[in-house]
Design a protein around this motif. Structure first.
Motif, PDB file in Angstrom:
ATOM      1  N   LEU A   1       0.852  -1.179   0.000  1.00  0.00           N
ATOM      2  CA  LEU A   1       0.000   0.000   0.000  1.00  0.00           C
ATOM      3  C   LEU A   1       0.892   1.235   0.000  1.00  0.00           C
ATOM      4  O   LEU A   1       1.891   1.273   0.719  1.00  0.00           O
ATOM      5  N   ARG A   2       0.533   2.226  -0.791  1.00  0.00           N
ATOM      6  CA  ARG A   2       1.230   3.517  -0.746  1.00  0.00           C
ATOM      7  C   ARG A   2       0.352   4.485   0.014  1.00  0.00           C
ATOM      8  O   ARG A   2      -0.820   4.649  -0.302  1.00  0.00           O
ATOM      9  N   LEU A   3       0.920   5.111   1.026  1.00  0.00           N
ATOM     10  CA  LEU A   3       0.229   6.079   1.858  1.00  0.00           C
ATOM     11  C   LEU A   3       0.708   7.470   1.486  1.00  0.00           C
ATOM     12  O   LEU A   3       1.908   7.689   1.307  1.00  0.00           O
ATOM     13  N   VAL A   4      -0.217   8.415   1.388  1.00  0.00           N
ATOM     14  CA  VAL A   4       0.099   9.788   0.994  1.00  0.00           C
ATOM     15  C   VAL A   4      -0.579  10.734   1.983  1.00  0.00           C
ATOM     16  O   VAL A   4      -1.776  10.578   2.270  1.00  0.00           O
ATOM     17  N   ALA A   5       0.177  11.703   2.501  1.00  0.00           N
ATOM     18  CA  ALA A   5      -0.376  12.646   3.474  1.00  0.00           C
ATOM     19  C   ALA A   5       0.222  14.031   3.283  1.00  0.00           C
ATOM     20  O   ALA A   5       1.293  14.186   2.685  1.00  0.00           O
ATOM     21  N   ASP A   6      -0.489  15.007   3.811  1.00  0.00           N
ATOM     22  CA  ASP A   6       0.045  16.355   3.918  1.00  0.00           C
ATOM     23  C   ASP A   6      -0.068  16.764   5.386  1.00  0.00           C
ATOM     24  O   ASP A   6      -0.402  15.935   6.242  1.00  0.00           O
ATOM     25  N   ALA A   7       0.178  18.014   5.697  1.00  0.00           N
ATOM     26  CA  ALA A   7       0.170  18.466   7.084  1.00  0.00           C
ATOM     27  C   ALA A   7      -1.206  18.339   7.733  1.00  0.00           C
ATOM     28  O   ALA A   7      -1.310  18.257   8.950  1.00  0.00           O
ATOM     29  N   ARG A   8      -2.265  18.294   6.930  1.00  0.00           N
ATOM     30  CA  ARG A   8      -3.629  18.215   7.483  1.00  0.00           C
ATOM     31  C   ARG A   8      -4.099  16.786   7.719  1.00  0.00           C
ATOM     32  O   ARG A   8      -5.045  16.570   8.445  1.00  0.00           O
ATOM     33  N   GLY A   9      -3.466  15.810   7.060  1.00  0.00           N
ATOM     34  CA  GLY A   9      -3.878  14.438   7.290  1.00  0.00           C
ATOM     35  C   GLY A   9      -3.611  13.518   6.119  1.00  0.00           C
ATOM     36  O   GLY A   9      -2.998  13.901   5.117  1.00  0.00           O
ATOM     37  N   LEU A  10      -4.096  12.296   6.251  1.00  0.00           N
ATOM     38  CA  LEU A  10      -3.946  11.274   5.221  1.00  0.00           C
ATOM     39  C   LEU A  10      -4.789  11.647   4.015  1.00  0.00           C
ATOM     40  O   LEU A  10      -5.983  11.923   4.146  1.00  0.00           O
ATOM     41  N   ARG A  11      -4.172  11.665   2.846  1.00  0.00           N
ATOM     42  CA  ARG A  11      -4.876  12.061   1.621  1.00  0.00           C
ATOM     43  C   ARG A  11      -5.257  10.886   0.740  1.00  0.00           C
ATOM     44  O   ARG A  11      -6.293  10.909   0.100  1.00  0.00           O
ATOM     45  N   GLN A  12      -4.379   9.875   0.684  1.00  0.00           N
ATOM     46  CA  GLN A  12      -4.620   8.777  -0.243  1.00  0.00           C
ATOM     47  C   GLN A  12      -3.993   7.484   0.277  1.00  0.00           C
ATOM     48  O   GLN A  12      -2.996   7.512   0.993  1.00  0.00           O
ATOM     49  N   ILE A  13      -4.608   6.384  -0.131  1.00  0.00           N
ATOM     50  CA  ILE A  13      -4.029   5.057   0.023  1.00  0.00           C
ATOM     51  C   ILE A  13      -4.155   4.400  -1.341  1.00  0.00           C
ATOM     52  O   ILE A  13      -5.249   4.352  -1.898  1.00  0.00           O
TER      53      ILE A  13
END
Length: 176
Positions: free
Chosen positions: A18-30
């Motif tokens: 799984l690829r996890l993607v986030a920014d400073a506000r939270g998790l954006r994508q899996i």
């Protein structure tokens, strides 16, 4: 995390990497390794296991059967309609399923089953925002970005855990 930096990391799981993607506000994508709508990481993104540890730990707990509800800051990107569908997906209880028609009714758009299905299919946070819990009106498993075997696995995992059966049939046979 810097406010405009996108962080990513990869983690192993029983349904593949799984690829996890986030920014400073939270998790954006899996992302699943075998997506129906493949995506690529931007060259501007920063690989950062530490920045994604908050999500990784909860996903590992989910797959281990010790977490039935996620408590993560989420920051999905979508239209107002998509966000409404995704919010409602998050309200489907662990180990429960509903139909696309029921999901459409729950957001007050009973006639928008196709649009709800499309929004469900574009859910950027599968597993955490449980789009796998949406099935056909006749109980059949329908499309899933991670593939039907993954959807089947997630639903079976939740059923086993909800009913106190920590091993699937093949694992039980191996132990006997």
């Amino acid at each position: 995390m810097n406010d405009d930096t996108i962080h990513f990391d990869e983690m192993p799981s029983p349904v593949g990497p799984l690829r996890l993607v986030a920014d400073a506000r939270g998790l954006r994508q899996i992302w699943f390794e075998t997506e129906r709508h493949p995506k690529r990481a931007s060259p501007d993104w920063v690989r950062s296991p530490a920045a994604l540890a908050f999500a990784r730990v909860q996903l590992e707990e989910y797959f281990a059967g010790t977490r039935t509800q996620f408590e993560l800051p989420l920051h999905p990107q979508g239209t107002t309609f998509q966000l409404a569908v995704w919010r409602e997906l998050g309200r489907i209880p662990y180990a429960a399923t509903i139909s696309y028609g029921e999901l459409a009714r729950r957001i007050g758009q009973a006639r928008a089953m196709r649009a709800v299905g499309a929004a469900n299919g574009r859910n950027p946070l599968p597993i955490v925002v449980p789009c796998h819990r949406v099935i056909g009106a006749n109980g059949s498993l329908t499309g899933f970005g991670g593939g039907l075997p993954t959807k089947r696995y997630l639903l079976a995992l939740e059923q086993r855990i909800a009913h106190g059966d920590l091993f699937d049939r093949d694992e039980r046979r191996a132990l006997l």
